[in-house]
Structures are given as C-alpha cells and as structure tokens.
Design a protein around this motif. Structure first.
Motif, PDB file in Angstrom:
ATOM      1  N   ARG A  24     -66.399  36.503  -2.863  1.00  0.00           N
ATOM      2  CA  ARG A  24     -66.740  37.584  -3.781  1.00  0.00           C
ATOM      3  C   ARG A  24     -65.481  38.229  -4.347  1.00  0.00           C
ATOM      4  NH1 ARG A  24     -71.777  39.508  -3.825  1.00  0.00           N
ATOM      5  NH2 ARG A  24     -71.025  41.572  -4.425  1.00  0.00           N
ATOM      6  N   SER A  84     -68.710  40.845 -11.436  1.00  0.00           N
ATOM      7  CA  SER A  84     -69.723  40.906 -12.493  1.00  0.00           C
ATOM      8  C   SER A  84     -69.104  41.210 -13.851  1.00  0.00           C
ATOM      9  CB  SER A  84     -70.772  41.963 -12.153  1.00  0.00           C
ATOM     10  OG  SER A  84     -70.171  43.243 -12.017  1.00  0.00           O
ATOM     11  N   ASN A 143     -70.684  35.334 -10.866  1.00  0.00           N
ATOM     12  CA  ASN A 143     -72.020  35.932 -10.864  1.00  0.00           C
ATOM     13  C   ASN A 143     -73.060  34.822 -11.006  1.00  0.00           C
ATOM     14  OD1 ASN A 143     -74.333  37.436 -11.120  1.00  0.00           O
ATOM     15  ND2 ASN A 143     -73.741  38.467 -13.005  1.00  0.00           N
ATOM     16  N   TYR A 147     -76.176  35.061 -13.545  1.00  0.00           N
ATOM     17  CA  TYR A 147     -75.869  35.523 -14.898  1.00  0.00           C
ATOM     18  C   TYR A 147     -76.610  34.634 -15.897  1.00  0.00           C
ATOM     19  CZ  TYR A 147     -72.905  37.537 -18.573  1.00  0.00           C
ATOM     20  OH  TYR A 147     -72.438  38.193 -19.683  1.00  0.00           O
TER      21      TYR A 147
END
Length: 334
Positions: free
Chosen positions: A193, A198, A231, A234
């Motif tokens: 991550r 994002s 992401n 998405y």
C-alpha cells in the motif's frame, strides 16, 4: 470608497447670514459629510479588485491587485501531496481544452513530485518490478510442479519393489507438504500500500487518458496497470485499459477489463455496453479461430493420409442417438 461632498452654495449670501457670521465665535471645523447620492455603488462586480474608484453619474474603475510571486501561487497546504494535486488540476484544465500534450506533461510532473519511498510507499516503476518478480516466481513454481508430476508418473510405471515403493511414499509425503505450502501462498500479486495511493492512481489514469488521445496505446495500458496496482478497484482505469486493449486488438483483455469494471459498478452504463459489445466480438473471434484451427488440422491429416491414397473425407464421425457417443465410419469410395 469615495462619496460626494455636499458644500453650501457660496453665491447665496444674505445680510442676516453675514451678521450671524460676525456674531458667532470661531469654532473647530466640523466633520466633512459624505453622501452616496449620484454614485452607482453596483457599477463594479469585480470582487477581486484591490481598490474601486466610483465616479459621479455612474461607472467605476477597478484597480487590479499586484502580481504575486510564483511561489505564492502554489498551494499553502503543507500536505506532501499538495503540489502534485495542483499540477493535476493544471493538467485537467489543459485536457478540457484538448491540449493533450500539455496535459500529459502536467500529469507527468504530478507523478514525479508525488512522495515516494520509506514511510509513503513504492513508486509506479517499483510496483511493476515487484509484480514482474512475482509472476516470474509463479512461473518457476508451476514448472517445478510440472516436473514433480512427471517424476511421480514415471515412478508409478516402474517395477514395484520395496525400495521404489519407499521412495514413492516419501515423494508422496513431500508432495503433500509442497501442496500445503502452495495453498498458503497468495494466488495473485498483492501490491504494497501507498499512503496516497488513490490520488497517485488518478495521475496515472489521467495520463493514460491523454495517451489514448495521442495514440499511445501501449503506454496507456502500462499507466492503467500502475493505477490499478495503487487502486485495484479504480473503474475508470479499467475502462481506459479496456479501450487501449481493444485498439491493439486484444479483445480478450478488453473484455476482461470491461467485465471487472461492470462487476465493481453495475450501474456504469459504459461498462455494461462494453461487456455486451466485446462479448459478441470475442465469440466471433473464437469461432473464426476454431475454423482456422480445424482447417489446418484437416490439411495436416490429408497430407499424411495422402501417402496411402486417402483423405479425411473417407472418414465420418457418427453419433449414437442412444448413448451420445461417436463412432468413426470409413468410406473407401470418397
């Protein structure tokens, strides 16, 4: 803001007034009185002007504020991603004006200034490298499983003496351990991550949109790959990669992306239409591929049977209506 100054008419003088003026003691001047009569206070709608001068009879003059230094235009937000967000907005403005090259450069700048590294997360290139290493490891494991399966099948074909049986049993135990280990490992790559993942995904997906307009379809696919690593849900990145895949005639990949986008957002009309359209195209492609493959196999069979004066036309597959099975019939006259 300036107003009208009301003054007494100096030409209107009477004896009574002169006598009153001589008899009155001297006093301090009174405060000047202003009135807005004769001025149009709504004449200027420039709310950003540093100063507004109102004129008699209506009208106004706006004085613009002094130009700020370039540093003052930058966001005052102290967030590490603030400058990247500012550059993204500049890119969006250029994209709306169809200046795709300029938009591409702004999105690239946004990516370059985004915080990366320890405490934040990996860059896009690092994510691609990690995924490539994972895929390579998966291929090596698959090859190793295939090798063990071949050795196990060969061992079963040997004479079953005591030593071979023991080796086979030992190999079976090792295989069970290996299978248990494989089940504990992830079947797909799970990227690390990023704190601002994002937002960075948007920069890459927006740059992919400009690449589509510029005809850079392979580059658009790579940017969408990175966006989806940041992401995975998405939808816009999936649809843009779908478009790019279709442009390079990868309808299978395009359909896969469209289905995933529709799965994530069943209300998305673009995803729904793409699934229906690409499904039909893919079915036609597979049918055409099937016909081409069968034609090549038939040509190969005829080339072999031709040595014996035969062809595949001498053979026919007949289905048994009772069992559903097929039998091959031979006809010498064809």
């Amino acid at each position: 803001m300036a107003f009208a100054l009301l003054l007494q008419n100096p030409h209107k003088t009477t004896t009574h007034n002169l006598l009153a003026q001589t008899q009155q003691p001297k006093t301090m001047p009174t405060e000047t009185k202003f009135d807005s009569e004769g001025f149009d206070l709504g004449a200027s709608d420039n709310k950003e002007a540093a100063e507004v001068i109102y004129e008699m009879g209506g009208g106004a003059t706006s004085i613009a504020p002094p130009l700020q230094k370039e540093e003052e235009h930058k966001s005052s937000d102290s967030s590490p991603i603030a400058e990247a967000e500012r550059l993204k907005e500049l890119g969006n403005n250029e994209f709306r004006q169809k200046n795709h090259l300029d938009a591409y450069d702004y999105y690239t700048d946004a990516i370059d200034v985004s915080p990366m590294g320890e405490g934040m997360g990996p860059s896009g290139k690092e994510l691609l490298k990690l995924r490539e290493e994972f895929d390579e490891e998966q291929r090596e494991r698959q090859a190793e499983r295939h090798r063990r399966d071949m050795e196990r099948r060969r061992g079963q074909g040997k004479d079953n003496d005591g030593q071979d049986k023991k080796d086979e049993d030992d190999g079976g135990n090792n295989t069970n351990d290996d299978e248990e280990e494989e089940q504990q490992r992830p079947a797909e790559f799970i990227p690390p991550r990023h704190t601002y993942g994002s937002k960075i995904a948007v920069y890459y997906a927006n740059r992919a949109a400009t690449s589509l307009h510029l005809g850079r379809h392979e580059e658009a696919i790579e940017d969408c790959d990175i966006a989806l690593l940041y992401n995975p849900t998405y939808v816009k990145a999936l649809l843009r990669r779908c478009t790019a895949n279709e442009h390079i005639e990868d309808t299978e990949g395009a359909l896969r992306d469209a289905k995933r986008a529709y799965e994530l957002d069943p209300t998305n009309a673009v995803a729904r239409k793409n699934v229906a359209r690409l499904q039909k195209i893919e079915e036609e492609r597979l049918e055409k591929l099937k016909e081409e493959t069968m034609g090549k196999l038939k040509d190969l069979g005829n080339s072999i049977l031709g040595n014996f004066g035969l062809s595949l036309d001498n053979f026919a597959a007949v289905q048994d209506p009772n069992t559903g099975g097929y039998s091959i019939s031979f006809n010498q006259n064809k």
